[in-house]
Design a protein around this motif. Structure first.
Motif, short mmCIF file in Angstrom:
data_model
loop_
_atom_site.label_atom_id
_atom_site.label_comp_id
_atom_site.label_asym_id
_atom_site.label_seq_id
_atom_site.Cartn_x
_atom_site.Cartn_y
_atom_site.Cartn_z
N VAL A 204 33.12 39.18 52.03
CA VAL A 204 34.26 40.05 51.68
C VAL A 204 33.94 40.85 50.43
N VAL A 205 33.42 40.16 49.40
CA VAL A 205 33.12 40.85 48.14
C VAL A 205 32.06 41.94 48.35
N LYS A 206 31.00 41.63 49.09
CA LYS A 206 29.96 42.63 49.31
C LYS A 206 30.46 43.77 50.20
N SER A 207 31.33 43.46 51.14
CA SER A 207 31.90 44.52 51.97
C SER A 207 32.72 45.49 51.12
N GLU A 208 33.52 44.93 50.20
CA GLU A 208 34.30 45.78 49.30
C GLU A 208 33.39 46.63 48.42
N ARG A 299 37.02 34.65 44.57
CA ARG A 299 38.14 35.00 45.44
C ARG A 299 39.49 35.04 44.73
N HIS A 300 39.69 34.18 43.75
CA HIS A 300 41.06 34.00 43.25
C HIS A 300 41.22 34.11 41.73
N ALA A 301 40.14 33.93 40.97
CA ALA A 301 40.33 33.80 39.52
C ALA A 301 40.59 35.13 38.83
N ALA A 302 40.16 36.24 39.43
CA ALA A 302 40.26 37.55 38.76
C ALA A 302 39.60 37.48 37.39
N ALA A 303 38.43 36.85 37.32
CA ALA A 303 37.74 36.67 36.05
C ALA A 303 36.74 37.80 35.81
N PRO A 328 42.74 28.02 39.06
CA PRO A 328 42.25 27.71 40.41
C PRO A 328 43.19 28.20 41.49
N SER A 329 42.62 28.39 42.68
CA SER A 329 43.42 28.76 43.84
C SER A 329 44.08 27.53 44.42
N PRO A 330 45.13 27.69 45.23
CA PRO A 330 45.72 26.53 45.90
C PRO A 330 44.71 25.78 46.75
N ALA A 331 43.73 26.49 47.34
CA ALA A 331 42.74 25.82 48.17
C ALA A 331 41.89 24.87 47.35
N PRO A 357 39.54 26.61 26.77
CA PRO A 357 40.01 27.13 25.48
C PRO A 357 40.05 28.66 25.49
N GLY A 358 41.16 29.20 25.06
CA GLY A 358 41.31 30.64 25.03
C GLY A 358 41.71 31.22 26.37
N GLY A 359 42.09 30.37 27.33
CA GLY A 359 42.49 30.86 28.65
C GLY A 359 41.39 30.69 29.67
N GLY A 360 41.75 30.73 30.89
CA GLY A 360 40.77 30.54 31.95
C GLY A 360 40.83 29.12 32.50
N PHE A 361 39.78 28.75 33.21
CA PHE A 361 39.77 27.48 33.93
C PHE A 361 38.41 26.83 33.79
N ARG A 362 38.39 25.50 33.65
CA ARG A 362 37.14 24.77 33.51
C ARG A 362 37.11 23.60 34.49
N LEU A 363 36.00 23.50 35.20
CA LEU A 363 35.77 22.40 36.12
C LEU A 363 34.55 21.63 35.64
N THR A 364 34.68 20.30 35.51
CA THR A 364 33.60 19.46 35.00
C THR A 364 33.29 18.36 36.01
#
Length: 383
Positions: A204-208, A299-303, A328-331, A357-364
């Motif tokens: 999807v991203v490459k198509s866009e 897909r979802h973070a708009a980062a 994170p997305s609901p998925a 820290p400072g916003g955003g999302f972290r997965l460990t």
């Protein structure tokens, strides 16, 4: 699962031998009936009542013996005790042909006790008592009755216990096969979720990107379309490998794909890796985590920026994926995160998520790392 296993065992037992298989042995009592009919027996009506009582108790016991729920009840043992009392009373009172009722008593005992503790405790006293009665009533001429009583008890118990064990083994095998099928379905659904989620996101991203580039840079757009074809072909290969269960992920490969996917989505990618090399299992697991986390970012973070850091030590390895997006997305929060958590937990690892820290999302993600030779830290890669 234990309840289903017990029901399967009971069903197997019902399909095997039943009380009907022990009824023909009542023909051994025809000698007693003949003794009554011939008129040689004293008190024939009392003997007839005793023989009828014996047959009734025997039939009731053998049918209860093939029902596990009723076989182990006090009522069954009370009926067996009554059968023993009637048998000894008739044998002592009439002797001769009536001694053949003892092997039937042994058969009933073997059907009820089978391989249990009661069989070991009761068989020897029964054989001794039968030997005493037969010797008193018929001297040594009926010594075969003692042997027959012992054999009928032990052989019946052994055959029925073996049949029950075989039924339980078959039920256990079926349960294990069903559990293996469920595990394979779970593995397959996880693999498809991870594979298709990431692959379709990249497409999807490459198509866009290709659609945006067509008006001003057709050559670059053609490059994006070529990448889409390559990603699609790679996805087909991975799906085939997932179906056959032979797919082993590579952390290095997933990091390269993550850089490419993030770059196509206009997200700055920073990848750092340090420490000794990981074992194949740890590489595969962390590769799945990178794939799922980057799919969420794309897909979802708009980062605008995503940092992936892998640090491994002699005992533990840690992977962190941090973005400056909206979370994170609901998925990922649902089935995706749950699937990753289960995968890592099965390998002795953990998966945690938090706001960066400072916003955003972290997965460990942390898990045990296989020992390996040290390698120098890999410099950050920016795209």
């Amino acid at each position: 699962m234990r309840i289903r296993w017990r029901k399967r065992c009971e069903t197997r037992e019902e399909r095997g031998p039943s009380g009907l298989s022990l009824l023909p042995w009542l023909l051994m009592g025809m000698g007693s009936l003949s003794h009554l009919v011939s008129g040689e027996a004293a008190n024939p009506w009392l003997g007839m009542a005793g023989l009828l009582t014996f047959n009734t108790l025997y039939i009731a016991i053998v049918f209860r013996a093939f029902d596990r729920a009723r076989r182990e009840t006090t009522t069954t043992w009370a009926l067996l005790g009554a059968l023993a009392a009637v048998t000894f009373a008739l044998a002592i009172g009439y002797g001769r042909e009536w001694l053949l009722l003892f092997p039937l008593l042994g058969l009933a005992l073997g059907a009820v006790a089978r391989g249990g503790r009661q069989l070991r405790l009761l068989t020897l006293p029964l054989v001794v008592a039968v030997g005493a009665v037969t010797f008193w009533r018929d001297d040594w001429d009926s010594i075969g009755i003692v042997y027959g009583t012992f054999i009928s008890t032990m052989v019946t118990a052994a055959i029925l216990a073996l049949n029950e064990t075989v039924g339980e083994l078959r039920a256990t095998r079926e349960e294990l096969a069903r559990a293996a099928v469920e595990q394979e379905r779970l593995r397959f659904s996880r693999d498809l979720h991870d594979l298709l989620g990431h692959t379709l996101s990249v497409i999807v991203v490459k198509s866009e990107a290709a659609r945006r580039l067509v008006p001003r840079d057709p050559a670059a757009a053609l490059g994006q379309i070529t990448d889409i074809e390559s990603v699609g072909r790679q996805a087909l290969t991975e799906i085939r490998e997932a179906v056959t269960g032979y797919r082993e992920g590579s952390l290095g490969t997933e990091l390269d794909r993550a850089r490419d996917a993030l770059a196509s989505a206009d997200v700055e990618a920073v990848v750092r890796r340090s420490g000794p090399p990981l074992g194949p299992a740890a590489e595969a697991l962390l590769g799945w985590v990178v794939r799922e986390a980057v799919t969420n970012v794309v897909r979802h973070a708009a980062a605008t920026r995503c940092e992936i850091a892998v640090r491994s030590g002699p005992e533990r390895a840690r992977l962190t994926v941090t973005d400056d997006g909206r979370g994170p997305s609901p998925a990922l929060s649902g089935s995706g995160l749950r699937g990753l958590t289960e995968r890592l937990a099965a390998a002795g690892g953990t998966l945690t998520t938090a706001r960066a820290p400072g916003g955003g999302f972290r997965l460990t993600a942390e898990l045990p790392a296989a020992e390996g030779g040290p390698v120098g830290p890999e410099p950050p890669h920016r795209t």
